[in-house]
Design a protein around this motif. Structure first.
Motif, short mmCIF file in Angstrom:
data_model
loop_
_atom_site.label_atom_id
_atom_site.label_comp_id
_atom_site.label_asym_id
_atom_site.label_seq_id
_atom_site.Cartn_x
_atom_site.Cartn_y
_atom_site.Cartn_z
N ILE A 36 0.91 -1.03 -0.01
CA ILE A 36 -0.02 0.02 -0.07
C ILE A 36 0.85 1.17 -0.07
N PRO A 37 0.55 2.30 -0.81
CA PRO A 37 1.21 3.36 -0.74
C PRO A 37 1.70 4.08 0.51
N GLU A 38 2.60 5.01 0.76
CA GLU A 38 3.02 5.51 2.14
C GLU A 38 1.93 6.43 2.35
N THR A 39 1.37 6.35 3.42
CA THR A 39 0.02 7.31 3.88
C THR A 39 0.13 8.31 4.83
N GLY A 40 1.51 8.26 5.45
CA GLY A 40 1.77 9.21 6.75
C GLY A 40 1.44 8.24 7.77
N GLN A 41 1.88 8.67 9.12
CA GLN A 41 1.75 7.98 10.11
C GLN A 41 0.36 7.92 10.84
N ASN B 124 -1.82 7.93 13.77
CA ASN B 124 -1.74 8.00 15.58
C ASN B 124 -2.14 7.18 16.13
N LYS B 125 -1.21 6.17 16.85
CA LYS B 125 -1.48 5.01 17.41
C LYS B 125 -2.24 5.34 18.92
N LEU B 126 -2.13 6.45 19.51
CA LEU B 126 -2.70 6.86 20.61
C LEU B 126 -4.33 7.07 20.41
N ILE B 127 -4.65 7.73 19.25
CA ILE B 127 -5.97 8.13 18.95
C ILE B 127 -6.51 6.61 18.27
N HIS B 128 -5.80 5.76 17.61
CA HIS B 128 -6.23 4.46 17.16
C HIS B 128 -6.84 3.56 18.09
N GLU B 129 -6.33 3.65 19.14
CA GLU B 129 -6.89 2.28 20.27
C GLU B 129 -8.26 2.63 19.99
N PRO B 130 -9.16 1.62 19.97
CA PRO B 130 -10.65 1.76 19.87
C PRO B 130 -11.32 2.52 20.77
N ALA B 131 -11.09 2.43 22.28
CA ALA B 131 -11.65 3.00 23.02
C ALA B 131 -11.43 4.76 23.08
N ARG B 132 -10.14 5.13 22.83
CA ARG B 132 -9.76 6.46 22.76
C ARG B 132 -10.39 7.09 21.42
N GLN C 239 -8.42 15.63 13.37
CA GLN C 239 -8.57 15.92 11.99
C GLN C 239 -7.41 15.21 10.97
N LEU C 240 -6.08 15.21 11.48
CA LEU C 240 -5.03 14.73 11.11
C LEU C 240 -5.48 13.30 10.86
N TYR C 241 -5.75 12.55 12.04
CA TYR C 241 -6.02 11.11 12.05
C TYR C 241 -7.05 10.61 11.19
N ARG C 242 -8.07 11.35 10.99
CA ARG C 242 -9.05 11.19 9.89
C ARG C 242 -8.66 11.11 8.71
N ALA C 243 -7.83 12.52 8.34
CA ALA C 243 -7.29 12.48 6.99
C ALA C 243 -6.23 11.27 6.74
N ASN C 244 -5.49 11.02 7.66
CA ASN C 244 -4.62 9.86 7.31
C ASN C 244 -5.13 8.58 6.94
N ILE C 245 -6.23 8.11 7.85
CA ILE C 245 -7.13 7.03 7.73
C ILE C 245 -7.83 7.04 6.22
N ALA C 246 -8.53 8.26 6.07
CA ALA C 246 -9.16 8.26 4.74
C ALA C 246 -8.12 7.96 3.53
N LYS C 247 -6.92 8.57 3.76
CA LYS C 247 -5.74 8.30 2.57
C LYS C 247 -5.56 6.84 2.43
N LEU C 248 -5.31 6.20 3.72
CA LEU C 248 -4.92 4.81 3.73
C LEU C 248 -6.03 3.99 3.15
#
Length: 109
Positions: free
Chosen positions: A10-15, A17-25, A93-102
């Protein structure tokens, strides 16, 4: 649609955020993103987390500056209010953008 590279990666999508990515957080951040603030009881109901679990995740988010916690009293009852900080809103917002890009980089089938 973005194509995979020749090696199938998969193309590089940026990092992400693992802190936000945890389901409860992620659930906490998403709830707070759409409302100005929420009390502890509301968030336990919205997220389905236990009091202790919510408290633990709140502490982690507060430690990095993503949420603000204010404690006060309503009558004689304590109340804990949570809200996203500007940093928290920006990071979400950055997390959302990175997930959408991925996800946008994945093939349709």
């Amino acid at each position: 649609m973005t194509q995979k590279s020749p090696d199938g990666a998969i193309p590089e999508t940026g990092q992400i955020n693992k802190l936000i990515h945890e389901p409860a957080r992620l659930n906490i951040m998403a709830c707070l993103f759409v409302i100005e603030s929420a009390d502890f009881l509301f968030l336990t109901r919205q997220t389905g987390l236990t009091d202790g679990n919510l408290s633990s995740h709140m502490a982690k988010l507060e430690d990095v500056g993503y949420i603000q916690i204010k404690k006060d009293f309503v009558g004689k009852k304590p109340r804990t209010m949570l809200s996203l900080t500007e940093q928290g809103r920006t990071e979400f917002q950055l997390y959302r953008a990175n997930i959408a890009k991925l996800l946008g980089a994945l093939p349709d089938d």
